[in-house]
Motif scaffolding. Structure first.
Motif, PDB file in Angstrom:
ATOM      1  N   ARG A 104      81.736  18.320  34.573  1.00  0.00           N
ATOM      2  CA  ARG A 104      82.328  17.188  33.842  1.00  0.00           C
ATOM      3  C   ARG A 104      82.347  15.931  34.702  1.00  0.00           C
ATOM      4  O   ARG A 104      82.153  14.826  34.200  1.00  0.00           O
ATOM      5  N   VAL A 105      82.578  16.088  36.002  1.00  0.00           N
ATOM      6  CA  VAL A 105      82.533  14.949  36.925  1.00  0.00           C
ATOM      7  C   VAL A 105      81.112  14.408  36.986  1.00  0.00           C
ATOM      8  O   VAL A 105      80.885  13.201  36.894  1.00  0.00           O
ATOM      9  N   ASP A 106      80.133  15.316  37.126  1.00  0.00           N
ATOM     10  CA  ASP A 106      78.727  14.913  37.182  1.00  0.00           C
ATOM     11  C   ASP A 106      78.329  14.131  35.927  1.00  0.00           C
ATOM     12  O   ASP A 106      77.719  13.063  36.008  1.00  0.00           O
ATOM     13  N   ASN A 107      78.672  14.676  34.769  1.00  0.00           N
ATOM     14  CA  ASN A 107      78.305  14.024  33.512  1.00  0.00           C
ATOM     15  C   ASN A 107      79.027  12.694  33.316  1.00  0.00           C
ATOM     16  O   ASN A 107      78.450  11.740  32.793  1.00  0.00           O
ATOM     17  N   ALA A 133      83.804  -3.035  42.100  1.00  0.00           N
ATOM     18  CA  ALA A 133      84.849  -2.781  41.103  1.00  0.00           C
ATOM     19  C   ALA A 133      84.446  -1.645  40.159  1.00  0.00           C
ATOM     20  O   ALA A 133      85.293  -0.841  39.757  1.00  0.00           O
ATOM     21  N   GLU A 134      83.164  -1.575  39.835  1.00  0.00           N
ATOM     22  CA  GLU A 134      82.691  -0.495  38.973  1.00  0.00           C
ATOM     23  C   GLU A 134      82.917   0.859  39.652  1.00  0.00           C
ATOM     24  O   GLU A 134      83.394   1.805  39.024  1.00  0.00           O
ATOM     25  N   LEU A 135      82.582   0.947  40.933  1.00  0.00           N
ATOM     26  CA  LEU A 135      82.765   2.205  41.646  1.00  0.00           C
ATOM     27  C   LEU A 135      84.235   2.611  41.692  1.00  0.00           C
ATOM     28  O   LEU A 135      84.563   3.790  41.529  1.00  0.00           O
ATOM     29  N   ASP A 140      88.517   6.196  39.511  1.00  0.00           N
ATOM     30  CA  ASP A 140      89.740   6.470  38.744  1.00  0.00           C
ATOM     31  C   ASP A 140      89.477   7.522  37.666  1.00  0.00           C
ATOM     32  O   ASP A 140      90.278   8.440  37.469  1.00  0.00           O
ATOM     33  N   GLY A 141      88.349   7.391  36.976  1.00  0.00           N
ATOM     34  CA  GLY A 141      87.982   8.384  35.961  1.00  0.00           C
ATOM     35  C   GLY A 141      87.727   9.748  36.570  1.00  0.00           C
ATOM     36  O   GLY A 141      88.117  10.782  36.007  1.00  0.00           O
ATOM     37  N   ILE A 142      87.082   9.776  37.724  1.00  0.00           N
ATOM     38  CA  ILE A 142      86.815  11.045  38.406  1.00  0.00           C
ATOM     39  C   ILE A 142      88.127  11.695  38.821  1.00  0.00           C
ATOM     40  O   ILE A 142      88.289  12.909  38.694  1.00  0.00           O
ATOM     41  N   ARG A 143      89.064  10.900  39.303  1.00  0.00           N
ATOM     42  CA  ARG A 143      90.378  11.457  39.688  1.00  0.00           C
ATOM     43  C   ARG A 143      91.040  12.138  38.487  1.00  0.00           C
ATOM     44  O   ARG A 143      91.630  13.210  38.617  1.00  0.00           O
ATOM     45  N   GLU A 144      90.946  11.496  37.326  1.00  0.00           N
ATOM     46  CA  GLU A 144      91.560  12.047  36.118  1.00  0.00           C
ATOM     47  C   GLU A 144      90.897  13.370  35.725  1.00  0.00           C
ATOM     48  O   GLU A 144      91.579  14.352  35.416  1.00  0.00           O
ATOM     49  N   ILE A 145      89.575  13.399  35.742  1.00  0.00           N
ATOM     50  CA  ILE A 145      88.853  14.631  35.397  1.00  0.00           C
ATOM     51  C   ILE A 145      89.151  15.714  36.428  1.00  0.00           C
ATOM     52  O   ILE A 145      89.394  16.869  36.078  1.00  0.00           O
ATOM     53  N   ILE A 153      91.140  15.131  44.896  1.00  0.00           N
ATOM     54  CA  ILE A 153      90.252  14.290  45.691  1.00  0.00           C
ATOM     55  C   ILE A 153      90.847  14.177  47.089  1.00  0.00           C
ATOM     56  O   ILE A 153      92.030  13.871  47.243  1.00  0.00           O
ATOM     57  N   ASN A 154      90.040  14.427  48.103  1.00  0.00           N
ATOM     58  CA  ASN A 154      90.471  14.281  49.487  1.00  0.00           C
ATOM     59  C   ASN A 154      90.382  12.795  49.839  1.00  0.00           C
ATOM     60  O   ASN A 154      89.302  12.285  50.123  1.00  0.00           O
ATOM     61  N   GLU A 155      91.506  12.108  49.785  1.00  0.00           N
ATOM     62  CA  GLU A 155      91.532  10.661  50.006  1.00  0.00           C
ATOM     63  C   GLU A 155      91.124  10.299  51.433  1.00  0.00           C
ATOM     64  O   GLU A 155      90.561   9.239  51.669  1.00  0.00           O
TER      65      GLU A 155
END
Length: 189
Positions: A104-107, A133-135, A140-145, A153-155
């Motif tokens: 799901r992260v990949d997609n 800004a896009e990255l 943020d979306g990846i963190r949610e998924i 996520i390892n900050e």
């Protein structure tokens, strides 16, 4: 990593190709690369969510009887691992799960957000874009998924660099020069 021809050297070649494609498209090294890492990846994969994700993949791509048998085997493997989370990193099934589980992260990065370049090797992945800004928005979306998948996520290992800086990926230091040359050095550490 355990598939013939798909190990670290294959991923490094794809990483260099991504840098070249970026330079050929934009004719500049102005842009950003974001490196992200899942914390304690294999140890944190929740069995129930994993069965759900892998089950969906199997249901879409395998014959019903093959999907049912594979899901049953996966349930039994999880019983061997014990507990509700974690898979044994040395097990071949675990390697396959490690590739498939964060699909799901990949997609999301590749398809939904159409990031310029995206690649993942196990729990380490990168995203390239001309827009910082896009990255950050994609992150943020990846963190949610990831949270929905029970992953963190390892900050400490999540960093953004200019493409012209030196950055390390899979133990090699890279830099994209203004002329399009890709510098690669073995990480001195």
């Amino acid at each position: 990593a355990s598939q013939i021809g798909k190990g670290v050297s294959f991923h490094r070649k794809r990483f260099v190709q991504a840098l070249r494609r970026y330079y050929n498209r934009y004719h500049t090294n102005e842009g950003y690369i974001l490196f992200v890492d899942f914390s304690k990846y294999y140890a944190s994969i929740p069995h129930d969510k994993c069965l759900e994700v892998i089950g969906e993949i199997l249901d879409r791509n395998a014959a019903p009887e093959d999907a049912a048998v594979t899901k049953d085997i996966l349930r039994k493997i999880f019983l061997v691992f014990g507990g509700e989370t974690g898979i044994d990193i040395g097990n071949q099934c675990s390697q396959d799960i490690g590739v498939a589980y964060p699909i799901r992260v990949d997609n999301y990065a590749s398809i939904v957000r159409s990031v310029e370049a995206y690649g993942r090797y196990s729990n380490d992945f990168y995203l390239i874009s001309p827009d910082k800004a896009e990255l950050l928005s994609v992150l943020d979306g990846i963190r949610e998924i990831a949270s929905d998948l029970g992953l963190v996520i390892n900050e400490r290992k999540t960093h953004m660099y200019r493409l012209s800086d030196y950055y390390r990926h899979l133990q090699i230091q890279y830099s994209l020069t203004s002329s399009g040359r890709i510098i690669q050095k073995i990480n001195p550490k």
